[in-house]
Enzyme design. Structure first.
Site, PDB file in Angstrom:
ATOM      1  CD  GLU A  55     -66.769 -26.437  28.221  1.00 18.48           C
ATOM      2  OE1 GLU A  55     -65.550 -25.292  28.977  1.00 18.48           O
ATOM      3  OE2 GLU A  55     -67.342 -26.143  27.196  1.00 18.48           O
ATOM      4  CE  LYS A  80     -64.599 -18.723  35.791  1.00 18.35           C
ATOM      5  NZ  LYS A  80     -62.959 -18.087  36.172  1.00 18.35           N
ATOM      6  CG  ASP A 130     -58.105 -20.067  39.608  1.00 20.86           C
ATOM      7  OD1 ASP A 130     -58.105 -18.982  39.045  1.00 20.86           O
ATOM      8  OD2 ASP A 130     -57.332 -20.513  40.973  1.00 20.86           O
ATOM      9  CE1 TYR A 166     -62.433 -20.744  27.512  1.00 26.88           C
ATOM     10  CE2 TYR A 166     -60.482 -22.258  28.807  1.00 26.88           C
ATOM     11  CZ  TYR A 166     -60.998 -21.359  28.822  1.00 26.88           C
ATOM     12  OH  TYR A 166     -60.241 -19.748  29.200  1.00 26.88           O
ATOM     13  CE  LYS A 190     -65.228 -18.441  40.868  1.00 28.41           C
ATOM     14  NZ  LYS A 190     -65.304 -16.905  40.664  1.00 28.41           N
ATOM     15  CB  CYS A 209     -31.299 -11.811  63.259  1.00 25.12           C
ATOM     16  SG  CYS A 209     -31.549 -13.205  63.588  1.00 25.12           S
ATOM     17  CB  CYS A 253     -28.351 -13.851  65.694  1.00 28.10           C
ATOM     18  SG  CYS A 253     -28.132 -13.180  64.107  1.00 28.10           S
ATOM     19  CB  CYS A 285     -30.543 -12.676  59.860  1.00 28.50           C
ATOM     20  SG  CYS A 285     -29.051 -13.097  61.225  1.00 28.50           S
ATOM     21  CB  CYS A 311     -27.666 -15.995  62.931  1.00 33.35           C
ATOM     22  SG  CYS A 311     -29.110 -15.955  63.560  1.00 33.35           S
TER      23      CYS A 311
HETATM   24  S1  IVH Z   1     -65.853 -19.687  28.548  1.00 33.81           S
HETATM   25  C1  IVH Z   1     -67.910 -16.521  26.108  1.00 33.81           C
HETATM   26  N1  IVH Z   1     -64.492 -22.149  29.785  1.00 33.81           N
HETATM   27  O1  IVH Z   1     -62.687 -18.007  33.431  1.00 33.81           O
HETATM   28  C2  IVH Z   1     -66.871 -17.391  27.508  1.00 33.81           C
HETATM   29  N2  IVH Z   1     -63.900 -19.552  31.094  1.00 33.81           N
HETATM   30  O2  IVH Z   1     -64.376 -16.027  34.271  1.00 33.81           O
HETATM   31  C3  IVH Z   1     -65.750 -17.722  27.518  1.00 33.81           C
HETATM   32  N3  IVH Z   1     -61.942 -20.489  32.063  1.00 33.81           N
HETATM   33  O3  IVH Z   1     -61.961 -15.080  30.947  1.00 33.81           O
HETATM   34  C4  IVH Z   1     -64.998 -18.396  28.715  1.00 33.81           C
HETATM   35  N4  IVH Z   1     -62.208 -22.202  32.313  1.00 33.81           N
HETATM   36  O4  IVH Z   1     -60.794 -17.362  31.559  1.00 33.81           O
HETATM   37  C5  IVH Z   1     -64.390 -20.759  29.573  1.00 33.81           C
HETATM   38  N5  IVH Z   1     -64.229 -24.193  30.504  1.00 33.81           N
HETATM   39  C6  IVH Z   1     -63.581 -22.912  30.809  1.00 33.81           C
HETATM   40  C7  IVH Z   1     -63.077 -21.584  30.943  1.00 33.81           C
HETATM   41  C8  IVH Z   1     -63.205 -20.250  31.633  1.00 33.81           C
HETATM   42  C9  IVH Z   1     -61.353 -21.162  33.373  1.00 33.81           C
HETATM   43  C10 IVH Z   1     -61.671 -19.137  32.929  1.00 33.81           C
HETATM   44  C11 IVH Z   1     -61.822 -17.778  30.650  1.00 33.81           C
HETATM   45  C12 IVH Z   1     -62.675 -16.680  31.256  1.00 33.81           C
HETATM   46  C13 IVH Z   1     -62.928 -17.003  32.456  1.00 33.81           C
HETATM   47  C14 IVH Z   1     -64.592 -15.915  33.360  1.00 33.81           C
END
Ligand code: IVH
Length: 718
Positions: free
Chosen positions: A127, A129, A131, A238, A326, A432, A435, A456, A462
């Site tokens: 999945e 990740k 942000d 998720y 990552k 500034c 000016c 400013c 200016c």
């Molecule tokens: S699973 C027990 N799935 O990443 C595991 N986390 O570094 C629970 N995050 O705190 C997390 N996408 O905020 C999971 N597809 C995903 C995610 C995800 C983003 C974030 C989440 C978590 C952090 C962990």
């Protein structure tokens, strides 16, 4: 209601004190009705009027401000203000993996732990990740009960009122859902919404936000849930916490159940078995990353079968059955050669680090914004510390630079070990640099805090502000003068020749006459051919008639962006009426002032800024000279409800052939439609020109009506 109230100027201290108490209680009561009970008793406008009156009295009697005043509750909430919620099951984090080998080790460790030979029999979900911020949403009796941030993993903050404003999150679950369910996932802000918000902030002369994640976090930590509501946050489900009866026995099965219950789930989720497949998928997501409308920082792999997850269990803070792979951070080390100050249209002094050129994520970076004086000293927008105290940013420092998506490169941190001997802290200018006028940090009237922006005070004196103002004046959504780009404006502004000089907006319209009367001819100057000069004068002449909203926007009044300019144009109808009313509103009380404040969407800060603009004789002089050159059209009457597209949301995509995008937008808005930048379930029509891509796909996927430009024209022309 407003008629019966004593004007603030005439209140005695005793009466003011009593009224502040009454207002605090009344506003608190309406807050509870609105957020807690979903049963508001008054309109938003009346509610805002209460808040405005409270603020006006507080300004007049600052010593009387109550500790529980509603004015003390706006903006980011200080830590500890939200109630705490203990998670029924802890919210854990994930282990990180960075290399292909790490991923191989992770998969091998799963097999090893389960005592199996690695034969690709165990499936994993992959999945993206997201942000954003993780959130746990608890349903009892299939009704949304509470929502909490992750916090320290054991207890988080109760942000239920704010989460209720996120339309994507269902408030009720279907009958087949268990009695108690905690759905977990990520709250985030779409990149497009982030960019639009920042464009609006910039147009209004306000400080831009740093990135979607921080903005989403700040938007959630608002005690005023209306602010959260205006920020268009989104959600992907998720994971889960406490749950009655498990509705599925795999990770992907659970996500599918969430989808059925009405939660958004990420469409890029896959179920894979071999390490090779996993790594190929990781690279594929990496390639898609830039095109996604949300930030992701990696891919999460989870053992799919929940019985295996249960066997694998947890280490102290993270599961053995999952890892976050990552993406390499787009960061690099370089040295700051010097720090320059840029002066913007509204006078904001922005420090910019000039860097030894460095490649970050495939792009050469030579400049990075340092935002403001606080940022240089490691202090964030809400006064929080973002770097250790001694990590202030100095000229000559070696720093970590980060580039994220479309965001301007930033200096994240300083490498202290490499700080040159004898280096001195950066001394933020008090005047500034352009000016020489005083540069000040204003105090926010509402919060009493110092603004992060140093400004400013020179105004039109200016030259940096004056020049930026011309650039704003000729920009696309203002006078839209083709042929007057940044380079040309610089040229005309800097020119010492009276026949060529443009230092104030009205001079754009006298340029042609000055040329004709002079021996200096523009077409003889390098960069301006005969044709381009003719076209430029044609473009200028074409704008001698202008819509009122564009005219107001072009004036560059602080806090007045395109939207506010439109509101003003619609409300006042003609320029004469508008300017008369603004001058009448100058004392900041009385009928004209109330009328201005009563406009839905115009708050007191904006109102005050407009009135200030009209108090300044130099501004009035520029406007007067402009009006000798251009005719401002009267605003069209507000769209009638019977237009076929009134109230509809439209997205234009692809290269349009029958009209320009701005034209299409203006026309649609004139008919009462809303024009959006991205397709969602709420979109009514997608008008697609040739080459339409992902937005068109999305529309089809969601079943949104798609039409050609001609079909659109037929619809609106009835
Ligand atoms: S699973 C027990 N799935 O990443 C595991 N986390 O570094 C629970 N995050 O705190 C997390 N996408 O905020 C999971 N597809 C995903 C995610 C995800 C983003 C974030 C989440 C978590 C952090 C962990």
């Amino acid at each position: 209601m407003a008629d019966e109230l004593i004007p603030v100027e005439h209140l005695t201290e005793e009466a003011a004190s009593a009224e502040l108490r009454r207002l605090a209680d009344e506003i608190a009561r309406h807050d509870t009705l609105y957020h807690g009970k979903d049963r508001p008793e008054i309109s938003d406008a009346d509610y805002d009027a209460l808040k405005r009156r409270n603020e006006a009295i507080e300004r007049q009697f600052p010593a009387l401000v109550l500790s529980d005043s509603p004015s003390q509750r706006v903006g980011a909430a200080p830590a500890g203000v939200f109630a705490q919620i203990t998670h029924a099951r802890p919210m854990l984090s994930l282990d990180n993996t960075f290399s292909d080998e790490d991923v191989q080790d992770f998969v091998a460790s799963v097999y090893r732990f389960l005592g199996q030979i690695p034969d690709n029999s165990i499936a994993f979900t992959a999945e993206p990740k997201i942000d954003g911020l993780s959130m746990s949403i608890r349903y009892e009796g299939r009704k949304l009960k509470t929502a909490a941030t992750r916090g320290d993993g054991t207890t988080g903050e109760n942000v239920t009122a704010n989460i209720l404003t996120i339309k994507e999150i269902p408030t009720e679950l279907p009958a087949d859902a268990p009695d108690v369910v905690e759905v977990r996932g990520e709250v985030y802000m779409a990149k497009s919404d982030f960019l639009a918000l920042n464009a609006q902030m910039e147009a209004e002369g306000r400080q831009a936000y740093v990135n979607p994640r921080n903005t989403a976090a700040g938007s959630l930590r608002q005690l005023d849930a209306k602010v959260t509501a205006s920020r268009k946050l989104k959600f992907f489900a998720y994971a889960w916490g406490e749950i009655g009866e498990m509705p599925a026995d795999t990770q992907h099965g659970m996500v599918e159940v969430f989808r059925r219950w009405g939660f958004p789930v990420n469409p890029l989720t896959r179920r894979l078995t071999s390490v090779d497949e996993i790594l190929a998928h990781y690279r594929e997501i990496g390639l898609k990353r830039a095109d996604l409308d949300y930030d992701i920082d990696g891919v999460v792999y989870k053992v799919d079968r929940l019985d295996l997850q249960a066997r694998l269990g947890f280490r102290s803070r993270s599961p053995r059955w999952a890892t976050a792979h990552k993406f390499p951070a787009e960061q690099a080390f370089t040295r700051i050669e010097r720090i320059d100050i840029q002066v913007g249209r509204t006078g904001a002094l922005t420090p910019v680090a000039r860097l030894e050129p460095i490649t970050v994520g495939g792009v050469v970076v030579t400049n990075a914004t340092l935002h403001n004086a606080d940022y240089i000293h490691g202090i964030g927008n809400s006064g929080e510390r973002i770097r250790p105290k001694d990590h202030d940013i100095r000229e000559g420092d070696t720093v970590i630079v980060q580039r994220a998506g479309d965001v301007i490169p930033q200096v994240l941190d300083v490498v202290l070990e490499k700080r040159p001997e004898g280096s001195v802290a950066y001394d933020f200018p008090k005047t500034c640099p352009v000016c020489g006028s005083h540069a000040v940090r204003e105090r926010n009237e509402k919060t009493g805090k110092l603004d992060s922006v140093t400004r400013c005070t020179g105004g039109f004196v200016c030259s940096a502000q004056a020049k930026e103002h011309i650039k704003h004046f000729v920009s696309r959504n203002a006078f839209d003068i083709e042929g007057l780009g940044t380079k040309q404006v610089d040229f005309f502004f800097d020119s010492e020749d009276p026949a060529l000089q443009i230092r104030r907006a009205p001079e754009i319209f006298t340029l042609k006459a000055r040329q004709e009367a002079s021996l200096t001819k523009l077409e003889n100057i390098e960069g301006f051919g005969r044709v381009s000069v003719r076209k430029l004068f044609e473009a200028i002449d074409a704008r001698r008639e202008i819509a009122l909203s564009r005219f107001i926007f072009a004036l560059g009044i602080r806090h007045v962006g395109e939207t506010t300019a439109k509101l003003l144009a619609r409300s006042y109808g003609s320029y004469a009426h508008f300017s008369e009313a603004m001058q009448a509103a100058a004392p900041k009380f009385g009928e004209a002032w109330n009328e201005l404040n009563a406009i839905e969407g115009i708050g007191e800060v904006v109102a005050a800024s407009i009135v200030e603009f009209f108090k300044e004789p130099r501004n009035l002089d520029v406007v007067q000279r402009l009006l000798e050159e251009v005719r401002v059209q009267e605003a069209q009457a507000q769209a009638t409800g019977d237009s076929p597209v009134a109230g509809k949301t439209v997205v234009f995509t692809g290269s349009l052939e029958r009209f320009t995008r701005d034209e299409a937008k203006a026309r649609a808005e004139g008919l009462g439609a809303k024009v959006a930048g991205s397709v969602s379930k709420k979109t009514d029509y997608v008008v697609a020109g040739p080459g339409a891509g992902s937005k068109l796909d999305k529309a089809r996927e969601l079943g949104v009506t798609v039409m050609s430009e001609d079909e659109w024209l037929a619809l609106i022309n009835g």
